[in-house]
Motif scaffolding. Sequence first.
Motif, PDB file in Angstrom:
ATOM      1  N   GLN A   1      -5.702  -9.530   0.817  1.00 43.39           N
ATOM      2  CA  GLN A   1      -6.374  -8.303   1.256  1.00 43.39           C
ATOM      3  C   GLN A   1      -5.391  -7.129   1.266  1.00 43.39           C
ATOM      4  O   GLN A   1      -5.746  -6.006   0.886  1.00 43.39           O
ATOM      5  CB  GLN A   1      -6.971  -8.494   2.650  1.00 43.39           C
ATOM      6  N   ALA A   2      -4.158  -7.385   1.702  1.00 38.43           N
ATOM      7  CA  ALA A   2      -3.144  -6.325   1.711  1.00 38.43           C
ATOM      8  C   ALA A   2      -2.834  -5.876   0.283  1.00 38.43           C
ATOM      9  O   ALA A   2      -2.712  -4.679   0.002  1.00 38.43           O
ATOM     10  CB  ALA A   2      -1.874  -6.827   2.397  1.00 38.43           C
ATOM     11  N   ARG A   3      -2.734  -6.846  -0.628  1.00 39.20           N
ATOM     12  CA  ARG A   3      -2.446  -6.500  -2.022  1.00 39.20           C
ATOM     13  C   ARG A   3      -3.597  -5.710  -2.648  1.00 39.20           C
ATOM     14  O   ARG A   3      -3.375  -4.789  -3.435  1.00 39.20           O
ATOM     15  CB  ARG A   3      -2.209  -7.773  -2.829  1.00 39.20           C
TER      16      ARG A   3
ATOM     17  N   GLN B   1       1.076  -1.970  -5.266  1.00 34.94           N
ATOM     18  CA  GLN B   1       2.515  -1.747  -5.425  1.00 34.94           C
ATOM     19  C   GLN B   1       3.301  -2.141  -4.177  1.00 34.94           C
ATOM     20  O   GLN B   1       4.489  -1.834  -4.067  1.00 34.94           O
ATOM     21  CB  GLN B   1       2.769  -0.275  -5.735  1.00 34.94           C
ATOM     22  N   TYR B   2       2.667  -2.830  -3.257  1.00 39.77           N
ATOM     23  CA  TYR B   2       3.256  -3.181  -1.971  1.00 39.77           C
ATOM     24  C   TYR B   2       4.233  -4.340  -2.182  1.00 39.77           C
ATOM     25  O   TYR B   2       3.835  -5.481  -2.381  1.00 39.77           O
ATOM     26  CB  TYR B   2       2.121  -3.542  -1.020  1.00 39.77           C
TER      27      TYR B   2
ATOM     28  N   ARG C   1       7.112  -0.822   9.065  1.00 38.53           N
ATOM     29  CA  ARG C   1       6.585   0.547   9.020  1.00 38.53           C
ATOM     30  C   ARG C   1       5.190   0.542   8.431  1.00 38.53           C
ATOM     31  O   ARG C   1       4.913  -0.208   7.481  1.00 38.53           O
ATOM     32  CB  ARG C   1       7.474   1.452   8.166  1.00 38.53           C
ATOM     33  N   LEU C   2       4.322   1.382   8.992  1.00 42.55           N
ATOM     34  CA  LEU C   2       3.016   1.572   8.378  1.00 42.55           C
ATOM     35  C   LEU C   2       3.215   2.131   6.982  1.00 42.55           C
ATOM     36  O   LEU C   2       3.970   3.094   6.776  1.00 42.55           O
ATOM     37  CB  LEU C   2       2.169   2.537   9.213  1.00 42.55           C
ATOM     38  N   LEU C   3       2.547   1.521   6.030  1.00 44.10           N
ATOM     39  CA  LEU C   3       2.728   1.914   4.645  1.00 44.10           C
ATOM     40  C   LEU C   3       2.174   3.302   4.399  1.00 44.10           C
ATOM     41  O   LEU C   3       1.066   3.626   4.826  1.00 44.10           O
ATOM     42  CB  LEU C   3       2.023   0.911   3.733  1.00 44.10           C
TER      43      LEU C   3
END
Length: 419
Positions: free
Chosen positions: A374-376, A381-382, A407-409
Amino acid sequence: MSPFLFGCQFMLVNLLNYSISITSQIKRVVSMSGQLFFSIITPVYNGEKFLNENAQSWLKQTYPNFEVIYVDDGSSDNSRNLIEEIVKCDQRFKLVCQDHVGIAQAIKRGIQEAGSNYIVFMDQDDIAMPWRLEKTAEAFANGAELIMGDYEIIDEFGKPTGRIVSFPSFITSENLLLEQFKRTYFLGSAMAFKYKGDFEFHVDSGGATDYDISLKMLLRDYQFVYIPDILIRYRVHNRNTSANYSKQKQDVKTIFSQYEHQELFQHLLQKGFNPFEVSLSLGICYLFQNNLDVASPYLQKAMLLIDQSDRRTYQECMFYNSVLYFLLDAYDKSFELLHDLVKKGYNNPSIFNNIGVMLVYFDQIAKAKDWFNQARDLNKQYSDVAHNLKLLNDNHVDYRDYKFTTRLLREVLTHIQIK
């Protein structure tokens, strides 16, 4: 033949005489019309690959009243010889040489050599847009003392990446000082300022010198103006000073060694900020420096004063307290805060990644993979989540090797992370 001399021969058939004639008129323009004169400071260290493009971008400016001061910081390549050739092409360019003592010292030396207190920064590998100085002059004429503009990201070879970095919409001249404690919104290459000589540069601030300068100016109430136009093309590659995050964190820690956090707290309250805002900003600031003894009481105080109606600051407060608990090995508390954010509809990829890491710690691998995916999906590009998914796919069992994002992206990632 050097690259720049080739460029000179290509351009100077029509351009050199024009450049010299413009240069000879500068003093008359300044004296007759009162136009501002800019001193452009560019530290150089082994930058021969980029200097031709850098210099050419100043020759193309629509505003002619400037000098470019290249401060060669002990380069071991052909940078110094190339700059000498640039100087021969146009007398607005100057070369200052010093031993290799670092970017902060080079900037300080450049300002000492400057013929104006209207200072423009730009890195050796970046490119100024033709209208940069003209728009900067307009902003100064309207009362600006500290200026920042947008920038376009290009790769090492000058190819546009399709990314443009602008100031976030929630940043205003009123809250910029507080937000600057959470993370810097200033890129040195896109900065300009009127230097009043009312503070000293920290000579050990390294790649965070732009942060040191902008924070000191904001603390002294310099009038900030944001130019919503692309001022430079910013080149991203592994040799960027600001790409080395571990070194940058140390540089930020060095900057804050100049301040007593209690004095900062009182100073910000006196400026009219409320205790929650100040506590949250300082808590995040010292958390980034891994100074948990200072960060913890500020973040805990912010939790007590939290305003749930402000979704942005609520997310920040909960997320950074979860980071604090994680660093203190209080994993259950960290997970609880992250899960609360999800229940309330927050979907920053940093939150999803960190929930995945927590689930790895709790040996819930299948669920962890779902959260990483889900994050990806939110940000392809994370780098942290890409690393974590690779570990999972390789059946890596040591949970300590998984990356918990502290850190919040941001919406736009501008750097390649160097280990």
